[in-house]
Design a protein around this motif. Structure first.
Motif: not given
Length: 154
Positions: A65-74, A79-83, A87-92
């Motif tokens: 439900n996170s807009p942060f993750i929605a941006y990351f996925l879309s 987005a993958i170039k910004q740590f 971090f939140f999209g994959m590592i965390h």
């Protein structure tokens, strides 16, 4: 809803963190002193796993439900170039999921051990590894990975 999820995730993390430290301490103490595995030890083991499962559920709901993750996925390639996005999209989420799996396995395996010493040993090993992963994956305010406050409030 998003702000409530952030708040719950922030509050529950301290319950997970405190119970995991306490369970690891009790496990190590029982293992080293060859104590008997009491009902209190079993309750601490169980409560730690329960808090971690609740946190995982809240975390997954927050993630999807996170807009942060929605941006990351879309916008994955950008987005993958910004740590912080990575971090939140994959590592965390990956490290926390692995940590909860370790807590679950450790809790279940400790419950099924024959001897008290093996119960303490199993709980200590699995919970310690999970604790290490959680310490790495928490976005501490001082972290160079992704800084967040100690407590998120509306």
């Amino acid at each position: 809803m998003y702000l409530i999820l952030i708040f719950l995730h922030s509050v529950i993390r301290w319950l997970v963190f405190a119970s995991l430290i306490y369970a690891t301490y009790r496990g190590a103490k029982g293992w080293l002193t060859k104590a008997s595995f009491s009902k209190t030890d079993d309750a601490v083991r169980h409560i730690t796993a329960t808090f971690s499962h609740i946190q995982l559920m809240v975390g997954y709901i927050l993630y999807f439900n996170s807009p942060f993750i929605a941006y990351f996925l879309s916008h994955f390639r950008e987005a993958i170039k910004q740590f912080e996005f990575m971090f939140f999209g994959m590592i965390h989420i990956s490290l926390m999921s692995i940590a909860i799996v370790l807590i679950t396995i450790g809790s279940s395996a400790a419950k099924r051990q024959e001897t008290d010493l093996d119960k303490f040993k199993t709980m200590t090993i699995f919970y310690s590894i999970a604790l290490l992963l959680i310490l790495i994956a928490i976005p501490w305010p001082f972290s160079p990975l992704a800084a967040r406050p100690y407590m998120r409030i509306f």
